[in-house]
Design a protein around this motif. Structure first.
Motif, PDB file in Angstrom:
ATOM      1  N   ALA A   1      50.146  56.069  64.793  1.00 27.51           N
ATOM      2  CA  ALA A   1      50.231  54.645  64.450  1.00 27.51           C
ATOM      3  C   ALA A   1      49.638  54.473  63.057  1.00 27.51           C
ATOM      4  CB  ALA A   1      49.462  53.806  65.461  1.00 27.51           C
ATOM      5  N   LEU A   2      50.312  53.687  62.221  1.00 28.03           N
ATOM      6  CA  LEU A   2      49.868  53.426  60.853  1.00 28.03           C
ATOM      7  C   LEU A   2      49.845  51.926  60.616  1.00 28.03           C
ATOM      8  CD1 LEU A   2      49.370  54.156  57.814  1.00 28.03           C
ATOM      9  CD2 LEU A   2      51.864  54.214  57.571  1.00 28.03           C
ATOM     10  N   GLY A   3      48.740  51.442  60.100  1.00 27.91           N
ATOM     11  CA  GLY A   3      48.644  50.036  59.723  1.00 27.91           C
ATOM     12  C   GLY A   3      48.112  49.912  58.313  1.00 27.91           C
ATOM     13  N   CYS A   4      48.719  49.032  57.531  1.00 29.38           N
ATOM     14  CA  CYS A   4      48.291  48.818  56.150  1.00 29.38           C
ATOM     15  C   CYS A   4      48.311  47.332  55.820  1.00 29.38           C
ATOM     16  CB  CYS A   4      49.212  49.519  55.166  1.00 29.38           C
ATOM     17  SG  CYS A   4      49.216  51.313  55.251  1.00 29.38           S
ATOM     18  N   VAL A   5      47.253  46.893  55.158  1.00 29.48           N
ATOM     19  CA  VAL A   5      47.238  45.562  54.553  1.00 29.48           C
ATOM     20  C   VAL A   5      47.102  45.814  53.062  1.00 29.48           C
ATOM     21  CG1 VAL A   5      46.113  43.317  54.410  1.00 29.48           C
ATOM     22  CG2 VAL A   5      46.155  44.557  56.600  1.00 29.48           C
ATOM     23  N   PHE A   6      48.139  45.438  52.326  1.00 31.59           N
ATOM     24  CA  PHE A   6      48.198  45.670  50.891  1.00 31.59           C
ATOM     25  C   PHE A   6      47.713  44.426  50.160  1.00 31.59           C
ATOM     26  CE2 PHE A   6      51.592  48.113  52.931  1.00 31.59           C
ATOM     27  CZ  PHE A   6      51.274  49.397  52.508  1.00 31.59           C
ATOM     28  N   HIS A   7      46.599  44.541  49.451  1.00 30.78           N
ATOM     29  CA  HIS A   7      46.058  43.436  48.666  1.00 30.78           C
ATOM     30  C   HIS A   7      46.524  43.636  47.228  1.00 30.78           C
ATOM     31  CE1 HIS A   7      43.343  41.916  51.821  1.00 30.78           C
ATOM     32  NE2 HIS A   7      43.347  43.183  52.212  1.00 30.78           N
ATOM     33  N   ARG A   8      47.494  42.837  46.802  1.00 35.67           N
ATOM     34  CA  ARG A   8      48.087  42.960  45.475  1.00 35.67           C
ATOM     35  C   ARG A   8      47.428  41.981  44.510  1.00 35.67           C
ATOM     36  NH1 ARG A   8      51.865  46.246  44.003  1.00 35.67           N
ATOM     37  NH2 ARG A   8      52.791  44.621  42.761  1.00 35.67           N
ATOM     38  N   SER A   9      47.457  42.330  43.214  1.00 27.62           N
ATOM     39  CA  SER A   9      46.822  41.478  42.200  1.00 27.62           C
ATOM     40  C   SER A   9      47.777  40.441  41.625  1.00 27.62           C
ATOM     41  CB  SER A   9      46.272  42.340  41.066  1.00 27.62           C
ATOM     42  OG  SER A   9      47.328  43.010  40.410  1.00 27.62           O
ATOM     43  N   SER A  10      49.052  40.495  42.011  1.00 28.05           N
ATOM     44  CA  SER A  10      50.016  39.532  41.480  1.00 28.05           C
ATOM     45  C   SER A  10      50.942  39.054  42.591  1.00 28.05           C
ATOM     46  CB  SER A  10      50.838  40.151  40.352  1.00 28.05           C
ATOM     47  OG  SER A  10      51.767  41.075  40.885  1.00 28.05           O
ATOM     48  N   MET A  11      51.704  38.030  42.273  1.00 24.43           N
ATOM     49  CA  MET A  11      52.662  37.467  43.225  1.00 24.43           C
ATOM     50  C   MET A  11      54.034  38.135  43.113  1.00 24.43           C
ATOM     51  SD  MET A  11      51.144  34.934  44.874  1.00 24.43           S
ATOM     52  CE  MET A  11      52.308  33.671  45.292  1.00 24.43           C
ATOM     53  N   GLN A  12      54.119  39.254  42.394  1.00 25.51           N
ATOM     54  CA  GLN A  12      55.382  39.963  42.205  1.00 25.51           C
ATOM     55  C   GLN A  12      56.055  40.204  43.549  1.00 25.51           C
ATOM     56  OE1 GLN A  12      54.868  43.827  40.495  1.00 25.51           O
ATOM     57  NE2 GLN A  12      57.046  44.162  40.195  1.00 25.51           N
ATOM     58  N   LEU A  13      57.362  39.978  43.609  1.00 23.37           N
ATOM     59  CA  LEU A  13      58.105  40.159  44.849  1.00 23.37           C
ATOM     60  C   LEU A  13      58.312  41.653  45.115  1.00 23.37           C
ATOM     61  CD1 LEU A  13      60.815  37.384  44.516  1.00 23.37           C
ATOM     62  CD2 LEU A  13      58.667  37.317  45.788  1.00 23.37           C
ATOM     63  N   ILE A  14      57.621  42.153  46.121  1.00 24.34           N
ATOM     64  CA  ILE A  14      57.715  43.558  46.521  1.00 24.34           C
ATOM     65  C   ILE A  14      57.859  43.590  48.032  1.00 24.34           C
ATOM     66  CG2 ILE A  14      56.413  45.710  46.703  1.00 24.34           C
ATOM     67  CD1 ILE A  14      55.347  45.247  43.971  1.00 24.34           C
ATOM     68  N   ASP A  15      58.773  44.415  48.513  1.00 21.71           N
ATOM     69  CA  ASP A  15      58.993  44.547  49.955  1.00 21.71           C
ATOM     70  C   ASP A  15      57.869  45.355  50.586  1.00 21.71           C
ATOM     71  OD1 ASP A  15      61.392  43.280  49.594  1.00 21.71           O
ATOM     72  OD2 ASP A  15      62.604  45.095  49.710  1.00 21.71           O
ATOM     73  N   VAL A  16      57.377  44.869  51.719  1.00 18.35           N
ATOM     74  CA  VAL A  16      56.312  45.576  52.421  1.00 18.35           C
ATOM     75  C   VAL A  16      56.792  46.949  52.907  1.00 18.35           C
ATOM     76  CG1 VAL A  16      56.677  44.620  54.739  1.00 18.35           C
ATOM     77  CG2 VAL A  16      54.391  45.271  54.030  1.00 18.35           C
ATOM     78  N   ASP A  17      58.079  47.066  53.250  1.00 16.74           N
ATOM     79  CA  ASP A  17      58.560  48.372  53.724  1.00 16.74           C
ATOM     80  C   ASP A  17      58.544  49.415  52.607  1.00 16.74           C
ATOM     81  OD1 ASP A  17      60.643  46.674  52.795  1.00 16.74           O
ATOM     82  OD2 ASP A  17      62.160  48.004  53.631  1.00 16.74           O
ATOM     83  N   ASN A  18      58.723  49.009  51.352  1.00 14.01           N
ATOM     84  CA  ASN A  18      58.630  49.968  50.242  1.00 14.01           C
ATOM     85  C   ASN A  18      57.178  50.385  49.996  1.00 14.01           C
ATOM     86  OD1 ASN A  18      61.388  49.952  49.849  1.00 14.01           O
ATOM     87  ND2 ASN A  18      61.320  48.362  48.303  1.00 14.01           N
ATOM     88  N   LEU A  19      56.239  49.474  50.220  1.00 10.77           N
ATOM     89  CA  LEU A  19      54.819  49.820  50.129  1.00 10.77           C
ATOM     90  C   LEU A  19      54.452  50.808  51.240  1.00 10.77           C
ATOM     91  CD1 LEU A  19      53.499  46.226  49.425  1.00 10.77           C
ATOM     92  CD2 LEU A  19      53.307  48.142  47.834  1.00 10.77           C
TER      93      LEU A  19
END
Length: 185
Positions: A78-96
């Motif tokens: 099981a893998l869980g990630c919360v990505f805290h980004r510095s900008s509002m740039q539109l990025i898909d969570v699945d690519n992260l």
């Protein structure tokens, strides 16, 4: 800003993804989370990885190796990630998540196909970009990894069965076993 501090958020993720897991681990990976980009194509049509992806993946691998001092997990994960980004740039969570999955190959797990439970979320933190990452063994009916191998009844070679009743690693091996009389059709 998230409601829960990083450690509590990680613990909540682990309860969600792997409630029965006795062994679970978490860390915070400092720095801007990287997103896996689409494959690039040369003029002759061959696909290749973006060099920036390669560099970012190697940097993430290095961070994961410093944190993960044991060998790779060999069963379901099981893998869980919360990505805290510095900008509002539109990025898909699945690519992260794909970036983390690829970077974890050979370090957190043998192969990212072992990840049978996954959670990803993106949050904004302009001042402290980071990834809260949790990993735990996962119970699933989808058996993955080297914990779930068996010997072929025809030739003895080990393989990972795609179903519980699978006895042979290939059709050719099953056919040869039938022809030799080792199996009743």
């Amino acid at each position: 800003m998230s409601v829960l501090p990083d450690r509590e958020r990680g613990e909540e993720l682990l309860k969600l993804l792997a409630p029965q897991a006795m062994d679970s681990w978490g860390t915070v990976v400092a720095g801007e989370p990287h997103s896996k980009s689409r494959p690039r194509f040369s003029k002759d049509g061959h696909a290749y990885k973006d060099p920036a992806d390669e560099d970012a993946e190697q940097a993430t691998k290095w961070k994961l190796r410093r944190w993960w001092r044991r060998g790779p997990l060999t069963g379901n994960v099981a893998l869980g990630c919360v990505f805290h980004r510095s900008s509002m740039q539109l990025i898909d969570v699945d690519n992260l998540l794909k970036h983390v999955c690829d970077a974890g190959n050979g370090i957190l797990w043998v192969d990212d196909s072992q990840v049978t439970a996954k959670y990803g979320a993106i949050e904004l933190d302009r001042f402290m970009p980071r990834t809260v990452l949790v990993v735990a063994p996962h119970v699933s009916t989808m058996l993955r990894g080297t914990d779930h191998v068996r010997g072929c009844e025809g030739c003895g070679e080990t393989f990972q069965p795609s179903r519980a009743s699978q006895k042979y690693h290939s059709r050719e091996c099953a056919s040869a076993a039938r022809k030799s009389g080792a199996v009743r059709a």
